[in-house]
Enzyme design. Structure first.
Site, mmCIF file in Angstrom:
data_model
loop_
_atom_site.group_PDB
_atom_site.id
_atom_site.type_symbol
_atom_site.label_atom_id
_atom_site.label_comp_id
_atom_site.label_asym_id
_atom_site.label_seq_id
_atom_site.Cartn_x
_atom_site.Cartn_y
_atom_site.Cartn_z
ATOM 1 C CG ASP A 155 -1.334 -3.328 -8.493
ATOM 2 O OD1 ASP A 155 -2.395 -3.976 -8.523
ATOM 3 O OD2 ASP A 155 -1.174 -2.302 -7.801
ATOM 4 N NE ARG A 184 -5.874 -9.381 -5.084
ATOM 5 C CZ ARG A 184 -4.619 -9.814 -5.060
ATOM 6 N NH1 ARG A 184 -4.298 -10.873 -4.349
ATOM 7 N NH2 ARG A 184 -3.683 -9.178 -5.731
ATOM 8 C CE LYS A 213 -4.059 -7.003 -2.285
ATOM 9 N NZ LYS A 213 -3.615 -5.875 -3.122
ATOM 10 C CB SER A 264 -3.523 -3.271 -0.461
ATOM 11 O OG SER A 264 -4.380 -3.796 -1.434
ATOM 12 C CG HIS A 294 -0.316 -3.170 -4.376
ATOM 13 N ND1 HIS A 294 -0.141 -2.127 -3.493
ATOM 14 C CD2 HIS A 294 -1.617 -3.126 -4.756
ATOM 15 C CE1 HIS A 294 -1.294 -1.485 -3.352
ATOM 16 N NE2 HIS A 294 -2.204 -2.071 -4.107
ATOM 17 C CG ASP A 343 -4.293 -7.885 -8.699
ATOM 18 O OD1 ASP A 343 -3.309 -7.499 -9.363
ATOM 19 O OD2 ASP A 343 -4.707 -7.265 -7.700
ATOM 20 C CG ASN A 344 -5.034 -4.768 -10.599
ATOM 21 O OD1 ASN A 344 -5.463 -5.113 -9.499
ATOM 22 N ND2 ASN A 344 -3.936 -4.049 -10.722
#
Ligand code: MG
Length: 464
Positions: free
Chosen positions: A38, A81, A134, A159, A231, A283-284
């Protein structure tokens, strides 16, 4: 451009190799992929953040390549992922859903074992492999990293905001205490701590990574280091509390930056720095609904969960001293390309029995040619929302990342010129029917050959 100094350095390197043959191809590198969670396009110093200090990542960006147009394959964790590790769009592996966007602690499934991961290709080529951090591709034994090509695993299987305690307050994610989330810390397939003490996770991941590097200094290795942070709920170790002007989010990013610095320092001490490719990305995009506890997409529109560029365009730094010529790269790349590129650089076999969505971006990395990636597909769950081809991005559907608002469909699609308008503010569909026609043709070709796998994200374990 390759400077004279660099050429001279290469010549010296060639002579210093002595009896080893001098090949045009670089020697097989160790591969370290550091994957933040994130982290937004605007959250690093070298991507313009004014109050988060990231001197280690800034140094890697300066000595290596800083890519401006690099995309994750999905705007949320699990599909992103899956795509990085397999080089395939999540619709092909079933690692996406319109009902449950990611895996949870009650999920019954995970990344199918017939998918081939980057750990499997590299292990097949003699690499030692470790996943630290993660996972989020299935927490049951048959889906864990140790069943997907990794020799070793240390981290959280999903998460850090999952398996919430019934006694946690409503604002537990922004008023974090480790006991609010009953997440397990695992070593290989065993739970070693629960709830995980999240305050020391980044520190412990880093120590684990350094131990793995030291243990494998004499053979090629692949380290997939997927940080749990930043995150929410945000946690950092004592040393980083109150360090950043950006508040707790800045503290957390600064600890990740420090972790990268410690790994690079270790590589230097072991004499592995010129034999190791280090990649840093996320990842985003930022989880904007958490306000100050979420990151920033900088000048990009939208964030996590959405197919605006802010949801999927990421910082991406490539560092391999002596091999990757330094500079800013404005070409397109994707996390899916890491599967193909790193497999090839590692001398591993790239599977030819299935469609791959990743391409080999090593020409752009090595300075020998352009990136072959011209097109990027933006899926939300199982649906294709947008397509970028060259400078143009067409949105067939748009929807805010979070908040429950339904998708808006667009016909003709909204069209943005990401060269002139990287913030996707001004729809230029009227002016460029040719660009829309070209993208429609690309979509038609893409969909005609697409085999969609059954979703892995919806089945739940029977309640105990
Ligand atoms: Mg994420």
């Amino acid at each position: 451009m390759v400077s004279l100094g660099r050429v001279a350095a290469l010549v010296v390197l060639v002579f210093s190799l002595g009896t080893q043959s001098v090949a045009a191809e670089p020697a097989r590198p160790n591969v370290i992929i550091v994957f933040a969670d994130d982290l937004g396009y605007g959250d690093l110093g070298c991507y313009g953040h004014p109050t988060i200090a990231t001197p280690n990542l800034d140094r890697l960006a300066n000595e290596g390549q800083r890519w401006t147009d690099f995309y994750s394959a999905a705007p949320v964790c699990t599909p992103s992922r899956a795509a990085l590790l397999t080089g395939r769009l999540p619709v092909r592996s079933g690692m996406c859903s319109d009902r449950r966007g990611v895996l949870f602690q009650d999920s019954a499934r995970g990344l199918p074992s017939d998918e081939i991961t980057l750990a499997e290709t590299l292990r097949g080529a003699g690499y030692a492999t470790a996943c630290v951090g993660k996972w989020h591709l299935g927490h049951l034994p048959q889906y864990l990293p140790t069943a997907q090509g990794f020799d070793r695993y240390f981290g959280l299987p999903y998460s850090n905001d999952m398996d919430r305690s019934p006694t946690a307050p409503r604002n537990a994610s922004v008023n974090p205490k480790p006991e609010y989330f009953n997440v397990p810390l695992m070593r290989d397939a065993e739970v070693v701590e629960r709830p995980a003490d999240q305050t020391t996770l980044t520190k412990r991941y880093t120590e684990e990574a350094i131990g793995f590097i030291k243990a494998n200094r004499d053979r090629p290795f692949f380290l997939y280091m997927a940080h749990t942070m930043p995150h929410v709920p945000l946690h950092r170790s004592e040393k980083f509390v109150g360090r950043s002007r950006r508040g707790i989010f800045g503290d957390v990013v600064e600890e990740i930056d420090d972790a990268v610095g410690r790994i690079v320092q270790t590589l230097g001490e072991l004499g592995l720095d010129r034999r190791t490719l280090v990649v840093f990305t996320s990842d985003n995009g930022p989880w904007l609904s958490f306000n100050e506890h979420g990151g920033s997409a900088g000048l990009l529109r939208g964030g996590k969960g959405s197919t605006w560029d802010g949801g999927m365009r990421e910082p991406a730094i490539f560092w391999w001293p002596g091999t990757i010529p330094p500079g800013t790269v404005h070409e397109m790349g994707s996390t899916m390309d890491l599967f193909v590129t790193c497999s090839r650089l590692g001398g591993a076999t790239v599977p030819d029995d299935r469609p791959l969505d990743g391409v080999d971006i090593s020409p752009a990395l090595l300075g020998t040619g352009p990136s072959p990636r011209q097109t990027m597909f933006f899926y939300r769950g199982t649906k294709l929302f947008a397509v970028r081809h060259g400078q143009y991005k067409a949105h067939f559907s748009t929807q805010p990342g979070y908040g429950g608002e339904p998708a808006a469909k667009h016909d003709p699609p909204l069209l943005f010129d990401l060269g002139r308008d990287p913030g996707e503010k001004r729809d230029v569909a009227k002016d460029h029917p040719d660009a829309i026609a070209q993208i429609r043709k690309i979509v038609e070709e893409h969909e005609s050959g697409l085999v969609r796998a059954e979703t892995q994200l919806e089945e739940r374990l029977t309640p105990q």
